[in-house]
Scaffold this active site. Structure first.
Site, PDB file in Angstrom:
ATOM      1  N   GLY A 124       0.760  -1.078   0.047  1.00  0.00           N
ATOM      2  CA  GLY A 124       0.481   0.472   0.581  1.00  0.00           C
ATOM      3  C   GLY A 124       1.222   1.614   0.043  1.00  0.00           C
ATOM      4  O   GLY A 124       0.754   1.685   0.619  1.00  0.00           O
ATOM      5  N   SER A 126       0.956   3.688  -2.901  1.00  0.00           N
ATOM      6  CA  SER A 126       0.993   4.691  -4.161  1.00  0.00           C
ATOM      7  C   SER A 126      -1.104   4.746  -3.446  1.00  0.00           C
ATOM      8  O   SER A 126      -1.642   3.994  -3.014  1.00  0.00           O
ATOM      9  CB  SER A 126       0.266   4.380  -5.412  1.00  0.00           C
ATOM     10  OG  SER A 126       1.754   3.642  -6.094  1.00  0.00           O
ATOM     11  N   SER A 158      -1.872  -4.687  -6.063  1.00  0.00           N
ATOM     12  CA  SER A 158      -2.214  -5.451  -6.232  1.00  0.00           C
ATOM     13  C   SER A 158      -2.276  -6.828  -5.251  1.00  0.00           C
ATOM     14  O   SER A 158      -1.922  -6.785  -4.623  1.00  0.00           O
ATOM     15  CB  SER A 158      -0.613  -5.741  -7.386  1.00  0.00           C
ATOM     16  OG  SER A 158      -0.642  -4.541  -8.136  1.00  0.00           O
ATOM     17  N   GLU A 241      12.264  -4.633  -5.851  1.00  0.00           N
ATOM     18  CA  GLU A 241      11.158  -4.569  -6.425  1.00  0.00           C
ATOM     19  C   GLU A 241      11.721  -4.136  -7.791  1.00  0.00           C
ATOM     20  O   GLU A 241      10.602  -4.595  -8.622  1.00  0.00           O
ATOM     21  CB  GLU A 241      10.125  -3.710  -6.238  1.00  0.00           C
ATOM     22  CG  GLU A 241       9.196  -4.013  -6.817  1.00  0.00           C
ATOM     23  CD  GLU A 241       7.856  -2.491  -6.176  1.00  0.00           C
ATOM     24  OE1 GLU A 241       7.075  -2.201  -5.433  1.00  0.00           O
ATOM     25  OE2 GLU A 241       7.137  -2.726  -7.656  1.00  0.00           O
ATOM     26  N   SER A 357       7.951   4.584 -12.988  1.00  0.00           N
ATOM     27  CA  SER A 357       7.876   5.122 -14.616  1.00  0.00           C
ATOM     28  C   SER A 357       8.641   5.256 -15.081  1.00  0.00           C
ATOM     29  O   SER A 357       9.857   5.498 -14.535  1.00  0.00           O
ATOM     30  CB  SER A 357       6.888   6.479 -14.641  1.00  0.00           C
ATOM     31  OG  SER A 357       7.369   7.467 -14.233  1.00  0.00           O
TER      32      SER A 357
HETATM   33  C1  LIG Z   1      -0.266  -3.382 -12.862  1.00  0.00           C
HETATM   34  C2  LIG Z   1      -0.095  -1.993 -11.893  1.00  0.00           C
HETATM   35  C3  LIG Z   1       0.151  -2.955 -10.895  1.00  0.00           C
HETATM   36  C4  LIG Z   1       0.594  -2.087  -9.716  1.00  0.00           C
HETATM   37  N1  LIG Z   1       0.636  -2.229  -8.126  1.00  0.00           N
HETATM   38  C5  LIG Z   1       0.670  -1.201  -7.517  1.00  0.00           C
HETATM   39  C6  LIG Z   1       0.916  -2.023  -6.192  1.00  0.00           C
HETATM   40  O1  LIG Z   1       0.916  -3.270  -5.707  1.00  0.00           O
HETATM   41  N2  LIG Z   1       0.996  -1.271  -5.483  1.00  0.00           N
HETATM   42  C7  LIG Z   1       1.523   0.524  -4.678  1.00  0.00           C
HETATM   43  O2  LIG Z   1       1.884   1.100  -3.875  1.00  0.00           O
HETATM   44  N3  LIG Z   1       1.773   0.507  -6.448  1.00  0.00           N
HETATM   45  C8  LIG Z   1       1.014   0.497  -7.814  1.00  0.00           C
HETATM   46  N4  LIG Z   1       1.165   0.653  -8.772  1.00  0.00           N
HETATM   47  C9  LIG Z   1       0.901   1.928  -8.768  1.00  0.00           C
HETATM   48  C10 LIG Z   1       2.963   2.559  -9.186  1.00  0.00           C
HETATM   49  O3  LIG Z   1       3.576   2.331  -8.704  1.00  0.00           O
HETATM   50  C11 LIG Z   1       2.576   4.147 -10.628  1.00  0.00           C
HETATM   51  O4  LIG Z   1       1.086   3.494 -10.836  1.00  0.00           O
HETATM   52  C12 LIG Z   1       3.290   4.292 -10.441  1.00  0.00           C
HETATM   53  O5  LIG Z   1       4.334   4.971  -9.165  1.00  0.00           O
HETATM   54  C13 LIG Z   1       2.907   5.902 -11.103  1.00  0.00           C
HETATM   55  O6  LIG Z   1       2.185   6.906 -10.589  1.00  0.00           O
HETATM   56  P1  LIG Z   1       0.829   7.863 -10.712  1.00  0.00           P
HETATM   57  O7  LIG Z   1       0.225   6.828 -11.868  1.00  0.00           O
HETATM   58  O8  LIG Z   1       0.273   8.015  -9.676  1.00  0.00           O
HETATM   59  O9  LIG Z   1       1.710   8.645 -12.177  1.00  0.00           O
HETATM   60  P2  LIG Z   1       2.026   9.878 -11.369  1.00  0.00           P
HETATM   61  O10 LIG Z   1       2.220  10.496 -10.388  1.00  0.00           O
HETATM   62  O11 LIG Z   1       0.882  11.247 -11.746  1.00  0.00           O
HETATM   63  O12 LIG Z   1       2.649  10.019 -13.170  1.00  0.00           O
HETATM   64  C14 LIG Z   1       1.939  10.703 -14.502  1.00  0.00           C
HETATM   65  C15 LIG Z   1       3.124  10.830 -15.512  1.00  0.00           C
HETATM   66  O13 LIG Z   1       3.928  11.800 -15.238  1.00  0.00           O
HETATM   67  C16 LIG Z   1       5.528  11.053 -15.397  1.00  0.00           C
HETATM   68  N5  LIG Z   1       5.585  11.965 -14.114  1.00  0.00           N
HETATM   69  C17 LIG Z   1       5.838  12.259 -12.679  1.00  0.00           C
HETATM   70  N6  LIG Z   1       6.641  12.861 -12.283  1.00  0.00           N
HETATM   71  C18 LIG Z   1       7.201  12.845 -12.486  1.00  0.00           C
HETATM   72  C19 LIG Z   1       8.681  13.678 -12.615  1.00  0.00           C
HETATM   73  N7  LIG Z   1       8.427  13.979 -11.363  1.00  0.00           N
HETATM   74  N8  LIG Z   1      10.094  13.831 -13.741  1.00  0.00           N
HETATM   75  C20 LIG Z   1       8.954  13.155 -15.356  1.00  0.00           C
HETATM   76  N9  LIG Z   1       7.982  12.509 -15.097  1.00  0.00           N
HETATM   77  C21 LIG Z   1       6.754  12.306 -14.527  1.00  0.00           C
HETATM   78  C22 LIG Z   1       5.047  10.006 -15.200  1.00  0.00           C
HETATM   79  O14 LIG Z   1       6.366   8.952 -15.615  1.00  0.00           O
HETATM   80  C23 LIG Z   1       4.140   9.653 -15.737  1.00  0.00           C
HETATM   81  O15 LIG Z   1       3.918   9.219 -16.815  1.00  0.00           O
HETATM   82  C24 LIG Z   1       0.821  -0.246  -9.559  1.00  0.00           C
HETATM   83  C25 LIG Z   1       0.599   0.558 -10.992  1.00  0.00           C
HETATM   84  C26 LIG Z   1       0.214  -0.643 -12.366  1.00  0.00           C
HETATM   85  C27 LIG Z   1       0.102   0.343 -13.634  1.00  0.00           C
END
Ligand SMILES: Cc1cc2nc3c(=O)[nH]c(=O)nc-3n(C[C@H](O)[C@H](O)[C@H](O)COP(=O)(O)OP(=O)(O)OC[C@H]3O[C@@H](n4cnc5c(N)ncnc54)[C@H](O)[C@@H]3O)c2cc1C
Length: 374
Positions: A124, A126, A158, A241, A357
């Protein structure tokens, strides 16, 4: 350089391929079986085979085997699509975190269930407004005697719907600078106040969830590591990870099946170039992972390993879609290989988002590996 495995590892690999293939064929698990292939029964079998906690110290309940042995087993299992999701997060990062930061009491309470394959964990971190920027998360934990009261909302968790425990990062000091007020709590998913809502992803899979915590009581004994010191611990956990073989081989079974299907015209020079790039790219990724496994990668380099491997995974999915052509648009398990191609092409964007990402990983490479100015 001799890249062949020694005989004893080769026989371990063969055993893992046989075990994994048998389980992969029992049900139609999607190819990304390390994250979406849930089977508690298989997790128990892996526990019985001593394939969970393989490298952890024997005195902590682990099996004291080498990192290469673990690598060989999980490369084989994931490559054949074995459903390891029920144990994978615990083996990959929760156990190592507890070994590094947990108390002896926590290790005694939590490691045996993990090693036996009977306790399932989710992560937990995100939140809706805190994915890439973990430091801005808002889930709060307020101290009340010997307990913490947790309130907040997590997303993309997840495996939460089936989880026994959630490893939660929460804000424990709202007045501290944002990356200095976070702590880590192990939350029993059966606690009053925990509610889980599975979310459908683009492939109609329901493995990740939203999780609400409303006044959830967590004993202080379940707080891992330093109070308000989570940020450093999370960075370490992310290294576990990011640098592993799971980031490279999710599409390997699909690739092999497509190559064997007769769909690929290997007389076409452009297709041959694609195949050469994939075959070469796989070997490069494997070497990057092996450096992580053997502890030979520079600090924070797992960001580069993950960025390379997950972008490679996307190339494999795209290649499979490209050579399959129109049938690769057919959606559904009933379309066999074509349906799998369509599913994996749709799932592929997740690789470079989950676990950090690619843009964030490039920031890390710039700042922490290359030492560039911020
Ligand atoms: C299949 C899947 C499983 C997952 N499982 C888990 C889980 O089990 N537990 C958990 O906690 N999370 C989980 N996640 C969440 C995952 O870790 C987040 O989706 C990821 O960290 C991106 O955060 P966000 O989706 O909030 O995107 P954002 O942080 O909102 O980012 C959006 C876009 O902006 C870009 N961006 C943001 N900040 C910057 C920066 N400073 N510089 C350059 N670019 C930037 C990012 O690259 C991205 O393209 C999962 C995600 C997926 C897709």
């Amino acid at each position: 350089m001799d890249f062949d495995l020694p005989a004893e590892l080769e026989s371990l690999q063969k055993e893992a391929v046989a075990v994994g293939s048998e389980w992969a064929e029992r049900e139609q698990f999607p190819d990304d079986s390390w994250i979406v292939g849930h089977s508690r029964e298989f997790a128990r079998e892996l526990g019985d085979r001593h394939w969970i906690g393989m490298t952890w110290p024997v005195e902590e309940g682990g099996h004291g085997r080498s990192p290469l042995e673990r690598f060989v087993v999980f490369e084989a299992l994931i490559s054949v699509g074995a459903p390891i999701a029920s144990m994978w997060m615990a083996d990959r990062q929760i156990g190592p975190t507890l070994l590094q930061f947990g108390t002896s009491d926590q290790r005694r309470r939590f490691l045996p269930g993990i090693v036996a394959g009977t306790s399932m964990w989710c992560i937990g971190m995100s939140e809706p407004d805190a994915g890439s920027d973990v430091a801005s998360l808002r889930t709060r934990a307020v101290r009340d005697g010997g307990e913490w009261i947790v309130d907040g909302h997590k997303v993309w968790t997840s495996g939460a719907a089936d989880g026994d425990w959630c490893y939660v990062i929460a804000r424990t000091d709202p007045d501290a600078p944002k990356h200095k007020g976070l702590s880590e709590l192990i939350v029993d998913m059966r606690s009053p106040g925990v509610s889980v809502r599975p979310l459908a992803d683009m492939t109609e899979n329901w493995h990740f969830c939203e999780v609400d915590f409303e006044g959830v009581r967590v004993p202080d004994d379940n707080r891992v590591g330093e109070l308000n010191g989570s940020f450093r611990q999370v960075m370490r956990q992310m290294e576990h990870e990011r640098g592993g073989i799971d980031r490279l081989v999710s599409n390997l079974r699909l690739y092999r099946d497509v190559m064997a299907s007769g769909l690929v015209n290997i007389d076409d020079p452009l297709t041959r170039q694609d195949i050469a790039r994939i075959e070469g790219g796989y070997r490069v990724g494997r070497l990057l992972v092996l450096r992580e496994v053997l502890g030979q990668a520079p600090k924070a380099f797992s960001a580069a390993t993950k960025a390379y491997c997950t972008e490679f995974e996307q190339r494999v999915a795209n290649f499979c879609a490209h050579v399959t052509g129109m049938p690769g648009l057919l959606w559904g398990a009933e379309y066999g290989l074509a349906g799998r191609v369509a599913r994996n092409a749709c799932y592929a964007p997740a690789y470079t988002i989950q676990g950090g990402s690619s843009s964030i990983l490039r920031n890390i490479i710039g700042e922490r590996v290359l030492g560039l100015p911020r």
